[in-house]
Design an enzyme around this catalytic site. Structure first.
Site, PDB file in Angstrom:
ATOM      1  N   PRO A  16       0.789  -1.238   0.000  1.00  0.00           N
ATOM      2  CA  PRO A  16       0.000   0.000   0.000  1.00  0.00           C
ATOM      3  C   PRO A  16       0.816   1.280   0.000  1.00  0.00           C
ATOM      4  CG  PRO A  16      -0.954  -1.579   1.510  1.00  0.00           C
ATOM      5  CD  PRO A  16       0.345  -2.172   1.047  1.00  0.00           C
ATOM      6  N   ASN A  17       0.354   2.226  -0.812  1.00  0.00           N
ATOM      7  CA  ASN A  17       0.885   3.591  -0.918  1.00  0.00           C
ATOM      8  C   ASN A  17       2.220   3.693  -1.645  1.00  0.00           C
ATOM      9  OD1 ASN A  17      -1.231   5.060   0.598  1.00  0.00           O
ATOM     10  ND2 ASN A  17      -0.498   3.800   2.294  1.00  0.00           N
ATOM     11  N   ARG A  60       5.796  11.907  -3.030  1.00  0.00           N
ATOM     12  CA  ARG A  60       5.524  12.435  -1.688  1.00  0.00           C
ATOM     13  C   ARG A  60       6.666  12.016  -0.768  1.00  0.00           C
ATOM     14  NH1 ARG A  60       1.709  13.515  -4.371  1.00  0.00           N
ATOM     15  NH2 ARG A  60      -0.531  13.721  -3.899  1.00  0.00           N
ATOM     16  N   TYR A  73      11.576   8.713   1.481  1.00  0.00           N
ATOM     17  CA  TYR A  73      11.574   7.613   0.497  1.00  0.00           C
ATOM     18  C   TYR A  73      12.317   7.920  -0.795  1.00  0.00           C
ATOM     19  CZ  TYR A  73       7.973   5.986   3.698  1.00  0.00           C
ATOM     20  OH  TYR A  73       7.278   5.584   4.823  1.00  0.00           O
ATOM     21  N   ASN A  78       8.231  -5.478  -0.657  1.00  0.00           N
ATOM     22  CA  ASN A  78       8.108  -4.347   0.242  1.00  0.00           C
ATOM     23  C   ASN A  78       6.640  -4.292   0.640  1.00  0.00           C
ATOM     24  OD1 ASN A  78       7.808  -1.957   1.604  1.00  0.00           O
ATOM     25  ND2 ASN A  78       9.165  -0.807   0.246  1.00  0.00           N
ATOM     26  N   ALA A 122       3.001  -0.641   4.844  1.00  0.00           N
ATOM     27  CA  ALA A 122       2.495  -0.647   6.225  1.00  0.00           C
ATOM     28  C   ALA A 122       1.935  -2.006   6.646  1.00  0.00           C
ATOM     29  CB  ALA A 122       1.432   0.424   6.394  1.00  0.00           C
ATOM     30  N   GLU A 133      12.445  -9.436   2.501  1.00  0.00           N
ATOM     31  CA  GLU A 133      11.647  -8.271   2.894  1.00  0.00           C
ATOM     32  C   GLU A 133      12.480  -7.026   2.686  1.00  0.00           C
ATOM     33  OE1 GLU A 133      10.290  -8.606   6.943  1.00  0.00           O
ATOM     34  OE2 GLU A 133       9.890  -6.470   7.111  1.00  0.00           O
ATOM     35  N   HIS A 188      12.645  -2.732   2.791  1.00  0.00           N
ATOM     36  CA  HIS A 188      12.087  -1.435   3.186  1.00  0.00           C
ATOM     37  C   HIS A 188      13.033  -0.343   2.712  1.00  0.00           C
ATOM     38  CE1 HIS A 188       9.018  -3.337   5.559  1.00  0.00           C
ATOM     39  NE2 HIS A 188       9.946  -4.105   6.108  1.00  0.00           N
ATOM     40  N   ARG A 218      12.673   4.737  12.941  1.00  0.00           N
ATOM     41  CA  ARG A 218      11.444   5.511  12.820  1.00  0.00           C
ATOM     42  C   ARG A 218      10.524   5.240  14.011  1.00  0.00           C
ATOM     43  NH1 ARG A 218       9.066   5.029   6.941  1.00  0.00           N
ATOM     44  NH2 ARG A 218       7.963   6.928   7.656  1.00  0.00           N
TER      45      ARG A 218
HETATM   46  O1  LIG Z   1      10.416   2.024   4.217  1.00  0.00           O
HETATM   47  C1  LIG Z   1       9.596   1.331   3.579  1.00  0.00           C
HETATM   48  O2  LIG Z   1       9.791   0.902   2.440  1.00  0.00           O
HETATM   49  C2  LIG Z   1       8.199   1.106   4.176  1.00  0.00           C
HETATM   50  O3  LIG Z   1       7.806  -0.207   3.861  1.00  0.00           O
HETATM   51  C3  LIG Z   1       7.288   2.087   3.509  1.00  0.00           C
HETATM   52  C4  LIG Z   1       5.896   2.074   4.103  1.00  0.00           C
HETATM   53  C5  LIG Z   1       5.100   3.213   3.537  1.00  0.00           C
HETATM   54  C6  LIG Z   1       4.810   3.029   2.092  1.00  0.00           C
HETATM   55  C7  LIG Z   1       4.277   4.326   1.599  1.00  0.00           C
HETATM   56  O4  LIG Z   1       5.257   4.859   0.785  1.00  0.00           O
HETATM   57  C8  LIG Z   1       5.121   6.174   0.458  1.00  0.00           C
HETATM   58  C9  LIG Z   1       5.990   6.650  -0.445  1.00  0.00           C
HETATM   59  C10 LIG Z   1       5.920   7.971  -0.819  1.00  0.00           C
HETATM   60  C11 LIG Z   1       4.957   8.794  -0.249  1.00  0.00           C
HETATM   61  C12 LIG Z   1       4.056   8.296   0.695  1.00  0.00           C
HETATM   62  C13 LIG Z   1       4.133   6.987   1.049  1.00  0.00           C
HETATM   63  C14 LIG Z   1       5.920   2.224   5.616  1.00  0.00           C
HETATM   64  O5  LIG Z   1       4.571   2.112   6.115  1.00  0.00           O
HETATM   65  C15 LIG Z   1       6.789   1.171   6.237  1.00  0.00           C
HETATM   66  O6  LIG Z   1       6.807   1.365   7.640  1.00  0.00           O
HETATM   67  C16 LIG Z   1       8.200   1.263   5.678  1.00  0.00           C
END
Ligand SMILES: O=C(O)[C@]1(O)C[C@H](CCCOc2ccccc2)[C@@H](O)[C@H](O)C1
Length: 151
Positions: free
Chosen positions: A11-12, A19, A24, A75, A78, A99, A101, A108
């Site tokens: 997701p996302n 963003r 990221y 990946n 969340a 896995e 990230h 974090r």
């Molecule tokens: O660090 C990572 O790759 C995460 O898997 C990214 C997730 C978030 C994915 C959303 O990615 C975005 C990227 C750009 C803008 C907003 C969200 C976060 O919930 C994990 O804790 C760590």
């Protein structure tokens, strides 16, 4: 039969590069996928990819991978921190996975320090930015080389 990798983004991650670049980075998901595809071609490995914001869609895709995917690079987004269903699917299909990230989840918020997947993963990569995907694919290729001929 060439080996095959399934790259899963949760997701996302479709927002990658648009963003929160401070967290990221500024590379978009299409660029990540293109780079992964080029890397897999060089490794003579077939690449499949899915990004979904829906847990059940990812569970169904993991089920579909049984019998035709040799390794999963995931990946989970969340879902890392919440999803027993994703864990059960990965364990259930008996496909090795790494896995990944982008951020260092251990640097974090506390709720990101727990993963429902890590203890079942062959490896966990975090904090390398999008290079983590390249590292994960390289790891997968070496893992599969080591197991070559076993299936
Ligand atoms: O660090 C990572 O790759 C995460 O898997 C990214 C997730 C978030 C994915 C959303 O990615 C975005 C990227 C750009 C803008 C907003 C969200 C976060 O919930 C994990 O804790 C760590």
């Amino acid at each position: 039969m060439p080996k095959s990798i399934l790259l899963i983004n949760g997701p996302n991650l479709n927002l990658l590069g648009t963003r929160e670049p401070s967290v990221y980075g500024s590379t978009t998901l299409p660029t990540v996928i293109q780079s992964a595809s080029t890397q897999c071609s060089r490794l003579s490995i077939s690449l499949a990819h899915i990004q979904s914001n829906h847990e059940g869609v990812l569970v169904d895709r993991i089920h579909e991978a049984r019998g035709n995917i040799d390794f999963i690079v995931i990946n989970p987004g969340a879902l890392t921190h919440t999803s027993v269903a994703l864990r059960d699917a990965l364990v259930g299909v008996e496909i090795p996975f790494v896995e990944v990230h982008i951020s260092n989840i251990h640097k974090r918020e506390a709720f990101r320090h727990t993963s429902y997947l890590s203890d079942k993963a062959e490896a966990v990569i975090c904090g390398l930015g999008v290079f983590g995907y390249e590292a994960g694919i390289e790891f997968a290729a070496r893992y599969l080389e080591g197991k070559k001929g076993e299936k």
